[in-house]
Write an enzyme that holds these catalytic residues in place. Structure first.
Site, short mmCIF file in Angstrom:
data_model
loop_
_atom_site.label_atom_id
_atom_site.label_comp_id
_atom_site.label_asym_id
_atom_site.label_seq_id
_atom_site.Cartn_x
_atom_site.Cartn_y
_atom_site.Cartn_z
N ASP A 1 58.56 -5.34 -87.00
CA ASP A 1 57.49 -5.70 -86.08
C ASP A 1 56.71 -6.91 -86.60
O ASP A 1 55.83 -6.79 -87.43
CB ASP A 1 56.53 -4.52 -85.88
CG ASP A 1 55.43 -4.83 -84.88
OD1 ASP A 1 55.57 -5.82 -84.13
OD2 ASP A 1 54.44 -4.08 -84.84
N LYS B 164 51.50 -11.20 -86.31
CA LYS B 164 50.66 -10.60 -87.34
C LYS B 164 50.37 -11.61 -88.45
O LYS B 164 51.12 -12.58 -88.63
CB LYS B 164 51.38 -9.39 -87.96
CG LYS B 164 51.63 -8.23 -87.02
CD LYS B 164 52.41 -7.14 -87.75
CE LYS B 164 52.71 -5.96 -86.85
NZ LYS B 164 51.50 -5.18 -86.52
N ASP C 39 58.22 0.17 -89.39
CA ASP C 39 57.68 0.53 -88.08
C ASP C 39 58.67 1.36 -87.26
O ASP C 39 58.42 1.66 -86.10
CB ASP C 39 57.29 -0.74 -87.30
CG ASP C 39 56.10 -0.50 -86.38
OD1 ASP C 39 55.38 0.49 -86.59
OD2 ASP C 39 55.89 -1.31 -85.45
N GLU D 278 53.31 -3.06 -79.04
CA GLU D 278 54.63 -2.88 -78.44
C GLU D 278 55.13 -1.44 -78.50
O GLU D 278 55.99 -1.04 -77.71
CB GLU D 278 55.65 -3.80 -79.12
CG GLU D 278 56.27 -3.30 -80.41
CD GLU D 278 55.28 -3.05 -81.55
OE1 GLU D 278 55.55 -2.19 -82.39
OE2 GLU D 278 54.23 -3.73 -81.61
N ARG E 165 53.75 1.43 -77.78
CA ARG E 165 53.48 2.21 -76.57
C ARG E 165 54.37 1.79 -75.41
O ARG E 165 54.65 2.57 -74.50
CB ARG E 165 51.99 2.08 -76.20
CG ARG E 165 51.54 0.67 -75.89
CD ARG E 165 50.05 0.47 -76.10
NE ARG E 165 49.70 0.47 -77.51
CZ ARG E 165 48.48 0.17 -77.98
NH1 ARG E 165 47.51 -0.15 -77.14
NH2 ARG E 165 48.22 0.20 -79.27
#
Length: 522
Positions: free
Chosen positions: A303, A310, A321, A382, A384
């Site tokens: 991620d 990030k 992740d 992302e 969810r």
């Protein structure tokens, strides 16, 4: 001399006999009887924290027997060390007796706390610490104290304590790579045979170590395709061994498009790695319910945050992740290994979240497989999105319960840190089951609120809902739990399913330490 002979015989009677899988007399004699300090045996025993003002050392029954066998040398060494038996205390003895080259005496904390039924965290922690210490000091066969009547926790803790992720490192030619053998050690006082619980604890620890290994592997060695290959290997290894049926199905992006999984595909389109959707089915012929329990695990194998990228600091940790996916795969592996009488399905949407040329942009609108439109305000929210399509699909199996497991939102880390995982469910009965599993496993869970006010915060001006709120002062962890178009919330009509829904969410750091896998309610 007669007393020493009697104690020695009593001690050896507690060790495994030849031809038996775990309970050992000859096996343990090979390991501990008539050996010199150069041999590779070791034993872990426990002692409890002294009460205020007390000078006596309180051992477990096995520890007391070992102290007698060494003519008090164990208790004398503890007294000289100044250790009081607090959880985390340890004393290591060498050559205390020819039969015992290495002895690790570990603190269990307060006796009343350590022996609480169904908790076992003190025993888990101390057993792991003792096994790790003995391995570092050359032991390759380790007997672990089970005389406290918690053999499951002892086996689990010792196996977890010996875990280390070093498979990518070059081997030192002088390093002893012999695998460590663990076996149970009781006081031979006629108490219950620890074999069954010891085996269960070993299988549970193996499952957690599987999840930890998958989460620790770097993203270039744990792509969605590699993940499904590893999962297939794990489940194939149980074919013919488990009493239940095992099925594995791997779905590709064409299948996702056919099912209109727009949220999952939207996250995946920024990466060159093909997304995958993994299904594991395990069903025992004596399963108590025809309707399955469905476990859904978040599987973002790396991620970056996507376009909402990030910060570079610690971004490498985002290889973990996919810990939710690793946890549910490992849970099914454990259930199948023990031939548990259950019907369980694991679903894991697998993808990377990358900022490639085709990546979803902030402001884009994705449509989930149940027709709900979702405005993407933050591409780093992302998890969810991919879970939404998986949860819609989960309902097709008409499960009695759906539990999703995820490293979902850093807000849960802000709220709870690594000391507990967040639990979300609108169903009180399911929460009580999750709480009971949490207490029994020693993995603490804290129920988070799902209030109507949080639902209002995910209203979108251009779509049905928005995937992220703009501020961190809005109950973000709970708000994120409401951003799932595929499940029931207290403020929306339920989907066409009578399934209960729950979530176990932890920070990525806690997940990579093994959090959430033990406490999955089955």
């Amino acid at each position: 001399m007669m007393l020493q002979t009697q104690v020695r015989r009593a001690f050896l009677r507690t060790l495994p006999t030849a031809g038996k899988a775990i309970h050992p007399i000859r096996y343990a004699r090979r390991s501990f009887s008539h050996v010199t300090p150069e041999h590779k045996g070791g034993v872990v025993v426990g002692f409890y924290e002294k009460e205020s003002g007390s000078i006596d050392i309180k051992f477990t029954p096995a520890g007391s027997l070992l102290d007698q066998f060494t003519n008090g040398h164990v208790s004398h060494s503890i007294a000289l060390s100044g250790k009081r038996g607090k959880l985390g205390d340890s004393v290591v003895l060498f050559a205390s007796h020819p039969d015992f080259p290495r002895i690790a005496v570990v603190g269990l904390g307060k006796e009343a706390e350590a022996n609480k039924h169904g908790v076992g965290e003190a025993v888990r922690s101390a057993s792991g610490s003792g096994a790790k210490i003995l391995r570092a000091n050359g032991a390759r066969t380790i007997a672990v104290d089970c005389s406290h009547q918690q053999p499951l926790a002892a086996a689990e803790g010792a196996s977890l304590g010996l875990f280390k992720f070093d498979q990518l490192k070059k081997r030192d030619k002088n390093e002893d790579s012999t695998p460590v053998k663990l076996l149970p050690f009781t006081a031979g006082d006629g108490t219950a045979d620890p074999q069954h619980q010891w085996h269960t604890g070993t299988v549970m620890a193996e499952a957690q170590n599987i999840a930890r290994t998958l989460a620790e592997l770097p993203a270039n060695l744990m792509t969605p395709s590699i993940f499904v290959d590893r999962a297939k290997e794990l489940m194939d290894s149980l074919q013919g061994k488990s009493k239940g049926s095992i099925e594995v199905a791997v779905r590709d992006s064409a299948w996702m498009r056919a099912r209109r999984m727009g949220c999952l595909l939207g996250v995946a389109q920024g990466s060159k790695e093909e997304p995958k959707f993994l299904e594991l089915h395990y069903k025992h012929p004596d399963a108590s319910s025809e309707a399955p329990l469905v476990l859904v695990g978040k599987g973002v194998t790396f991620d970056s945050g996507g376009i909402s990228i990030k910060p570079s600091s610690h971004m490498g940790m985002m290889k973990g992740d996919m810990s939710g996916a690793a946890s549910v795969v490992a849970a099914v592996h454990a259930l199948a290994s023990m031939s548990a009488p259950v019907h369980v399905i694991a679903l894991t949407p697998l993808t990377e979240n990358m900022p490639g040329g085709g990546a979803t942009r902030p402001g884009d609108v994705l449509v989930a497989s149940n027709g709900t439109s979702v405005e993407v305000d933050n591409t780093d929210a992302e998890g969810r999105l991919i879970l939404a399509d998986a949860l819609v699909y989960a309902q097709e199996f008409k499960p009695h319960t759906i539990v999703d497991v995820a490293t979902l939102t850093g807000a849960i880390d802000v709220a709870l840190g690594t000391a507990a995982m967040g639990a979300f469910t609108p169903d009180d009965a399911l929460w009580y089951e999750m709480e009971a599993a949490s207490k029994q496993s020693g993995e603490r869970a804290w129920r988070m609120p799902l209030l109507p006010e949080y639902r209002k915060q995910i209203n979108s001006k251009v779509a049905d809902i928005i995937n992220s709120t703009p501020t961190r002062s809005t109950g973000l962890a709970s708000t994120s739990a409401g951003t799932l178009p595929g499940r029931r919330t207290p403020t929306r009509a339920p989907p066409p399913s009578s399934s209960r829904w729950g979530r176990m969410a932890s920070s990525w750091l806690a997940a990579q330490q093994g959090s959430s896998q033990r406490a999955i309610p089955t």
